[in-house]
Design an enzyme around this catalytic site. Structure first.
Site, PDB file in Angstrom:
ATOM      1  N   HIS A 491      30.972  79.532  16.738  1.00  0.00           N
ATOM      2  CA  HIS A 491      30.833  80.635  17.696  1.00  0.00           C
ATOM      3  C   HIS A 491      29.791  81.648  17.230  1.00  0.00           C
ATOM      4  O   HIS A 491      30.102  82.800  16.951  1.00  0.00           O
ATOM      5  CB  HIS A 491      32.185  81.312  17.931  1.00  0.00           C
ATOM      6  CG  HIS A 491      33.104  80.509  18.803  1.00  0.00           C
ATOM      7  ND1 HIS A 491      34.153  79.785  18.316  1.00  0.00           N
ATOM      8  CD2 HIS A 491      33.103  80.311  20.157  1.00  0.00           C
ATOM      9  CE1 HIS A 491      34.774  79.184  19.324  1.00  0.00           C
ATOM     10  NE2 HIS A 491      34.158  79.478  20.450  1.00  0.00           N
ATOM     11  N   ASN A 492      28.550  81.211  17.177  1.00  0.00           N
ATOM     12  CA  ASN A 492      27.443  82.113  16.827  1.00  0.00           C
ATOM     13  C   ASN A 492      26.484  82.169  18.024  1.00  0.00           C
ATOM     14  O   ASN A 492      26.795  81.631  19.092  1.00  0.00           O
ATOM     15  CB  ASN A 492      26.747  81.603  15.554  1.00  0.00           C
ATOM     16  CG  ASN A 492      26.433  80.120  15.675  1.00  0.00           C
ATOM     17  OD1 ASN A 492      25.988  79.671  16.727  1.00  0.00           O
ATOM     18  ND2 ASN A 492      26.670  79.363  14.612  1.00  0.00           N
ATOM     19  N   THR A 494      23.845  80.663  18.611  1.00  0.00           N
ATOM     20  CA  THR A 494      23.300  79.381  19.075  1.00  0.00           C
ATOM     21  C   THR A 494      24.222  78.780  20.137  1.00  0.00           C
ATOM     22  O   THR A 494      23.761  78.189  21.115  1.00  0.00           O
ATOM     23  CB  THR A 494      23.125  78.402  17.893  1.00  0.00           C
ATOM     24  OG1 THR A 494      22.412  79.078  16.869  1.00  0.00           O
ATOM     25  CG2 THR A 494      22.378  77.162  18.315  1.00  0.00           C
TER      26      THR A 494
HETATM   27  P1  AMP Z   1      34.773  79.382  23.876  1.00  0.00           P
HETATM   28  O1  AMP Z   1      35.554  80.001  22.762  1.00  0.00           O
HETATM   29  O2  AMP Z   1      34.463  80.332  24.963  1.00  0.00           O
HETATM   30  O3  AMP Z   1      33.576  78.658  23.374  1.00  0.00           O
HETATM   31  O4  AMP Z   1      35.801  78.338  24.574  1.00  0.00           O
HETATM   32  C1  AMP Z   1      35.728  76.937  24.468  1.00  0.00           C
HETATM   33  C2  AMP Z   1      36.885  76.396  23.684  1.00  0.00           C
HETATM   34  O5  AMP Z   1      36.764  74.987  23.517  1.00  0.00           O
HETATM   35  C3  AMP Z   1      36.882  76.992  22.304  1.00  0.00           C
HETATM   36  O6  AMP Z   1      38.174  77.343  21.948  1.00  0.00           O
HETATM   37  C4  AMP Z   1      36.366  75.900  21.419  1.00  0.00           C
HETATM   38  O7  AMP Z   1      36.947  76.029  20.184  1.00  0.00           O
HETATM   39  C5  AMP Z   1      36.774  74.643  22.148  1.00  0.00           C
HETATM   40  N1  AMP Z   1      35.814  73.561  21.928  1.00  0.00           N
HETATM   41  C6  AMP Z   1      34.553  73.511  22.370  1.00  0.00           C
HETATM   42  N2  AMP Z   1      33.962  72.359  21.987  1.00  0.00           N
HETATM   43  C7  AMP Z   1      34.879  71.652  21.293  1.00  0.00           C
HETATM   44  C8  AMP Z   1      34.879  70.380  20.645  1.00  0.00           C
HETATM   45  N3  AMP Z   1      33.800  69.583  20.636  1.00  0.00           N
HETATM   46  N4  AMP Z   1      36.013  69.986  20.032  1.00  0.00           N
HETATM   47  C9  AMP Z   1      37.120  70.758  20.049  1.00  0.00           C
HETATM   48  N5  AMP Z   1      37.179  71.969  20.640  1.00  0.00           N
HETATM   49  C10 AMP Z   1      36.073  72.423  21.267  1.00  0.00           C
HETATM   50 ZN    ZN Z   2      32.033  79.686  24.230  1.00  0.00          ZN
END
Ligand code: AMP
Ligand code: ZN
EC number: 3.1.4.-
Length: 758
Positions: A491-492, A494
């Site tokens: 969560h940066n 990028t």
């Molecule tokens: P966000 O925090 O807004 O990016 O919400 C997306 C959620 O999906 C987050 O909690 C991420 O941790 C999760 N997430 C996104 N991509 C993946 C992945 N490839 N594998 C597992 N969790 C993911």
């Molecule tokens: Zn996100």
């Protein structure tokens, strides 16, 4: 007791309690108690200043008071009220003998005392008298005497009496409760515990916990973690697998609370256990609920409950398999009824029913607690970790956030006047789905959001729409980017740039373009840019368990998403230099702000299935219906429909990484896994519940976690989004990536990549 004053008369104060009480419950014992009203019986043959003094003392102390004038009325009154304190006038009453006064708490007889003779203490004690009081008609003296008694013996008696109610509560509560001694010998289990575990209490009481068979599904170090925590006198709360008498494992939500006794020593541990709700439990729960009419279809793992007011609620257990079943059922059961009613209704009613149909399609029909039926721990952990928030709460550790950076604190001012040619060239590829954001991250020294933002916002005419200068936009992008944590592996900024890229890509799709207005586009681009700003690299569940300031601020509800949205606006309007909204009018700002907030909040995963289902119902299905009957595919472009499209758009952009080209997909999987591992490390370090135990860096299978994530969250959502926006290339990547993870898993490989050939 008071010492007798010469010539003074005696009043005898009788208190009904046993000495055992005092031993069991120390008078100073703190903690909750039931609320009792203390009752006092004054046995005075005549009213005088002494009886008045006790009467007013009771009044001052808030005690309920009765006066009896004769032995008969005293007995009658006592049998009715069972007073805790009885004050008997021993000065003038010549009709009782102390030895015979007290029978068994329920019989009282009063006899004469020899005139002015000091009663000897022993027969009084034997008779149940506990104090003697020298005649003193000062209200304060009487008050002090009563208060001393209240704070001493009477309170203890109340505690003991309260125990009956407390044990009754324990015997009837639905949670399984187990009490052990400090050396873990089982002392009590309640009927719910017996039912849950299949044991009779006789088989458990007196046994040491270590003698009972354990489930092998727990993490190896879980018991150590629990013991370390509770031995320090702290509560432990988390998920635990227990073995039932039948040998089956049962997953439980457990809370263990140490009970501190005298001298601050731990005397007992109280464990409160609840089975984690799974399919069968929920079905049984609902079956028990007689106020609902139930329709079961266990084949499709679907339960629909309908109450008398015809409001519908859905509890779906295997979302993967039965989402469509729910919708089909909804249509056949309700929409058909309404359609039939419309045919025979006057126009006004038919129009109202139209509105009802629309509400049915678009409003809250989906339980936010859609539980994973899956036995797979990866799915369970992801669902538990991403779809829940404050349900599992522990007191204790605070999670500390970075102080938000303001414009003046930005460490590296980036001037974009001269974008280096290599970056400019890279940005030329930005319109392709295969655009490599990681190369941009490297070329911009981890500031891809500012550069990509500038390019994309310019292409979409955002500055023109907002009537702001490019300098303001630049300054804003830098400010937002600086408030992403570059120390987070996933969560940066990028990730934000990646989501912005996907958002722009989707906005260019014909179908999307034709359904949205420019304000929607601008809102979507801004929402994507800010949607994870100041993300601490920890999940909502973690923040709630840690009792973080943000969790408290947002009441454990959509904590991070609320923070991202709120902070984005705080940062933006703080300094006019970077306030991209400063030139738009109030109404436009309000509409834009609403749309941005709604989209950022839509990225919260607890409402994932609700958003996807509403989109399918209100957007895809009507389009499919129109396509069947005519060549035009225009659905009504209502604000509600635009809202659903925007939510789906940002949700898909947010988790599009499994649909990126394989190399990017692998990198993102590595980054999110690392962030989860770091959270698990910290949870263990701080003795917090581990919200996603499979994400343990020593044991995790990354391929398995990706398969679960794709199966559970991604496939259906992107199928629906592809049906609307037409994104065959994304579906192709998704399928290739899925096969990649499957292949690794089949080879029992737990890492991101296969081992090099030996
Ligand atoms: P966000 O925090 O807004 O990016 O919400 C997306 C959620 O999906 C987050 O909690 C991420 O941790 C999760 N997430 C996104 N991509 C993946 C992945 N490839 N594998 C597992 N969790 C993911
Ligand atoms: Zn996100």
């Amino acid at each position: 007791s008071q010492s007798p004053a010469s010539g003074g008369g005696w009043l005898l104060i009788l208190i009904f309690l046993s000495t055992v009480t005092t031993l069991l419950v120390p008078p100073s014992h703190p903690g909750p108690s039931l609320c009792f009203f203390l009752q006092v019986l004054l046995v005075f043959a005549k009213e005088d200043s002494q009886s008045d003094a006790f009467w007013w003392a009771c009044d001052r102390a808030g005690f309920r008071c009765n006066i009896a004038r004769t032995p008969e009325s005293a007995i009658e009154c006592f049998l009715d009220k069972h007073h805790e304190i009885i004050v008997i006038d021993g000065r003038h009453s010549r009709y009782f003998e102390p030895e015979k006064v007290y029978g068994n708490n329920s019989f009282l007889s009063l006899h004469r005392l020899p005139d002015q003779e000091e009663p000897s203490v022993l027969p009084l004690l034997c008779a149940g008298f506990s104090r003697r009081f020298v005649e003193n008609s000062s209200v304060s003296a009487c008050y002090n005497e009563l208060i001393q008694i209240e704070h001493g013996e009477v309170r203890c008696q109340f505690k003991l009496r309260a125990c009956n109610s407390v044990f009754t509560a324990l015997e009837h509560c639905q949670e399984a409760v187990e009490i052990t001694s400090e050396d873990h010998i089982i002392q009590y289990v309640n009927p719910s515990f017996e039912r849950m575990m299949g044991y009779h209490k006789g088989e458990l009481i007196g046994k040491e916990l270590t003698e009972l068979p354990k489930s092998d599904k727990n993490r190896a170090d879980l018991l150590d973690t629990i013991n370390t925590c509770i031995k320090k006198g702290k509560e432990w709360q988390g998920i635990y697998y227990a073995r039932k008498k039948s040998g089956d494992s049962i997953q439980q939500d457990v809370k263990i609370v140490p009970v501190i006794g005298q001298g601050g020593k731990i005397r007992h541990f109280v464990a409160i256990k609840r089975p984690r709700m799974d399919n069968n439990n929920q079905v049984n729960e609902i079956k028990k609920n007689k106020s609902h009419e139930h329709l079961y279809n266990t084949e499709s793992h679907l339960v629909v409950t309908r109450n008398a007011e015809v409001s519908l609620c859905f509890v779906c257990f295997n979302v993967q398999r039965c989402k469509r079943d729910i919708i089909t059922l909804l249509e056949t059961q309700v929409i058909n009824i309404i359609n039939a009613a419309q045919e025979s209704s006057p126009v006004t009613v038919a129009e109202a029913l139209d509105r009802v149909l629309e509400i049915l399609r678009t409003t809250e029909l989906y339980s936010p607690q859609l539980a994973s039926k899956d036995d797979d721990p990866h799915t369970n952990d992801l669902v538990g970790g991403l779809m829940s928030d404050g349900l599992r709460r522990l007191s204790g550790n605070e999670y500390v956030f970075n102080k938000n950076l303001s414009q003046s604190q930005l460490a590296i001012p980036v001037t974009l006047n001269d974008i280096p040619p290599s970056i400019a060239e890279m940005l030329n590829d930005e319109e392709h789905w295969e655009f490599n954001i990681l190369e941009l991250e490297a070329a911009t020294h981890k500031r891809p959001l500012t550069y990509l933002g500038l390019k994309i916002f310019t292409t979409f005419g955002v500055c023109d729409f907002l009537n702001c200068s490019e300098a303001t936009l630049r300054s804003w992008l830098q400010l937002i980017e600086a408030n992403y944590h570059s120390s987070n592996s996933y969560h940066n900024s990028t990730h934000a740039a990646d989501v912005l890229h996907a958002t722009a890509y989707f906005l260019r799709k014909e179908r999307v373009k034709s359904h949205l207005e420019q304000l929607d586009e601008v809102a979507a681009l801004i929402a994507a840019t800010v949607h994870d700003v100041d993300h601490p690299g920890r999940t909502n569940s973690f923040l709630c368990n840690a009792g973080s300031e943000l969790a408290i601020l947002y009441n454990d509800t959509a904590v991070l998403e609320s923070h991202h949205a709120a902070l984005a606006f705080q940062l933006t309007v703080r300094d006019s230099k970077s306030n991209i909204f400063k030139n738009i009018d109030r109404n436009q700002f309000r509409t834009l702000r609403q749309a941005i907030i709604d989209m950022v909040l839509a990225t919260e995963m607890t409402r994932h299935f609700e958003h996807v289902s509403k989109f399918v119902n209100s957007i895809n299905k009507p389009i499919a219906a129109i396509e069947e009957t005519s060549t035009s595919t225009n659905i009504r472009n209502s604000p509600e429909n635009r809202l659903l499209i925007k939510r789906m758009l940002i949700k898909c952009a947010d988790v599009a990484n499994p649909c990126r080209p394989l190399e990017l997909c692998i990198e993102w999987a590595g980054r999110i896994s690392e962030e989860y591992f770091a959270q698990t490390d910290e949870e263990k370090r701080q003795g917090l519940p581990v919200v996603m135990p499979v994400f343990d860096r020593n044991t995790c299978s990354v391929p398995k976690s990706q398969i679960s994530f794709i199966d559970y969250f991604i496939t259906d959502m992107f199928d629906a989004w592809d049906a609307f926006a037409s994104l065959p290339n994304l579906i192709e990547h998704l399928s290739e990536n899925y096969n990649y993870w499957k292949n690794l898993d089949e080879r029992k490989c737990k890492s991101l990549r296969p081992p090099p050939p030996s």
